[in-house]
Design a protein around this motif. Sequence first.
Motif, PDB file in Angstrom:
ATOM      1  N   ALA A  89      56.078  81.312  50.188  1.00 28.72           N
ATOM      2  CA  ALA A  89      55.116  82.584  49.590  1.00 28.72           C
ATOM      3  C   ALA A  89      54.354  82.062  48.494  1.00 28.72           C
ATOM      4  O   ALA A  89      53.134  82.428  48.785  1.00 28.72           O
ATOM      5  N   ILE A  90      54.798  81.146  47.675  1.00 30.32           N
ATOM      6  CA  ILE A  90      54.076  80.909  46.580  1.00 30.32           C
ATOM      7  C   ILE A  90      53.027  79.889  46.865  1.00 30.32           C
ATOM      8  O   ILE A  90      51.809  80.042  46.560  1.00 30.32           O
ATOM      9  N   THR A  93      50.190  81.645  48.832  1.00 28.64           N
ATOM     10  CA  THR A  93      49.314  82.371  47.819  1.00 28.64           C
ATOM     11  C   THR A  93      48.358  81.539  47.100  1.00 28.64           C
ATOM     12  O   THR A  93      47.144  81.803  47.323  1.00 28.64           O
ATOM     13  N   ILE A  96      45.691  80.316  50.016  1.00 24.42           N
ATOM     14  CA  ILE A  96      44.957  81.482  50.650  1.00 24.42           C
ATOM     15  C   ILE A  96      43.868  81.775  49.206  1.00 24.42           C
ATOM     16  O   ILE A  96      42.796  81.883  49.525  1.00 24.42           O
ATOM     17  N   LEU A  97      44.286  81.500  48.016  1.00 24.64           N
ATOM     18  CA  LEU A  97      43.417  81.651  46.960  1.00 24.64           C
ATOM     19  C   LEU A  97      42.311  80.639  47.092  1.00 24.64           C
ATOM     20  O   LEU A  97      41.009  80.801  46.982  1.00 24.64           O
TER      21      LEU A  97
END
Lengths: 218, 203
Positions: A89-90, A93, A96-97
């Motif tokens: 998940a991290i 993130t 995608i950023l």
Amino acid sequence: MAGDQGGCKSCGGLCGGKGLVTLKDGAWTQNPLAIQVLGICSALAVTNKLENSLVMGAALIFVCVGSNLFVSLLRKHTPHRIRMIAEVAIIATFVILFDQLLKAFYWEMSKQLGPYVGLIITNCIVMGRAEAFALQNPPILSILDGLANGFGYAVILAIIGFFRELLGTGKVMGHEILSGNWYTPNQIMILAPGAFFALGIVIAIFNALKGPDPQENK
Amino acid sequence: MKGNVYTLLYAFVLGTTCALLLTAASQFTTPYRDANAKAEEVLNILTALKVPFEEGASSEELLNVFNGNIEEKQRGDMTIYEYSPANGNGEVLAVVMRFAGPGLWGPVKGFLALESDLRTIRGLTFYEQEETPGLGGEIVTDDFRSQFAGKSIVDESNKAGIVIRGGGNKLINGVDAISGATMTCDKVQQMLNKAIVKIVENE
């Protein structure tokens, strides 16, 4: 000098001992691409131009440092059973950023890299560093580890990208270097087989320079 | 050993935080990404119409060229773009329309430009496709696309439609297909003909 000493204490002997080892391991002795041969999918796919390679390297450094930092910060609070899901998940993130920023401010490059930026989520280097290093080490050391590994990956990518673009199109960063009557661009270098040749040769040279692995003879 | 409740709570908090972060990032970049997408569309329209513009022009320059030369119009249920040069006398040189349809692996979309007689192809571009690289993916190459220029969209008996098949370039309304990409070529032919029939029937 006194200030340096104080700094060393506060970060747990970072500047002398473990920090340097971490940096050297990531970028040289345990280079993720050349020694561990991880993450070669993207290394083969995006290295047909030096510019692409550099952006991809920057993306991996960004993701590796960011995810290592947060995995390390949360390492004492993360339930062991779902630690990998939390890591993904991290990592996702940050990936995608980076992808969004690329799409907004560097559209041309985003088009050329296509799905490979998104695929950093599945890059074994990032996940491997989070699992093997950041889960056991404090944040600052983890940032260094992410930096070293990302750098190790980026440099190899840049070397491959440089030679593939040079031999394949006669250009470097779009500027003509090899041209005229005496050099015919060797198209195979910008196609898939050229990537395998280039990566193989780079890994061979890297290993030859580094010398035999002392652990292998035990 | 931490309890199930803690694990669930942790997953919930982490998931929500990541989602919020990404939503914020997406909100922030949306105007930039939309502008890029618009510039990409404009670039494709200009390329299909063969409107002259400087290579490596920025998004704003492209938009300027577009606004100066191109007019958007409705024709039946189709949006078409008419090209009348800014320095001309208002005469329409060419029109371009969108075409789309399923390819072999995913949607294929593009623009088809016709000369002002609405019977001769001026050019075409593909702006979205996921065909097999090296086979169907070759539809985006100049070699394939340049074949279309000057071809008629009706055959000798005035029946609407073009043909993409091996040796098709001998027909007035046909081009050569790509070897090894029969499926893609068939599907591209279908989607082009759908647009062409509409144009011919809407006279």
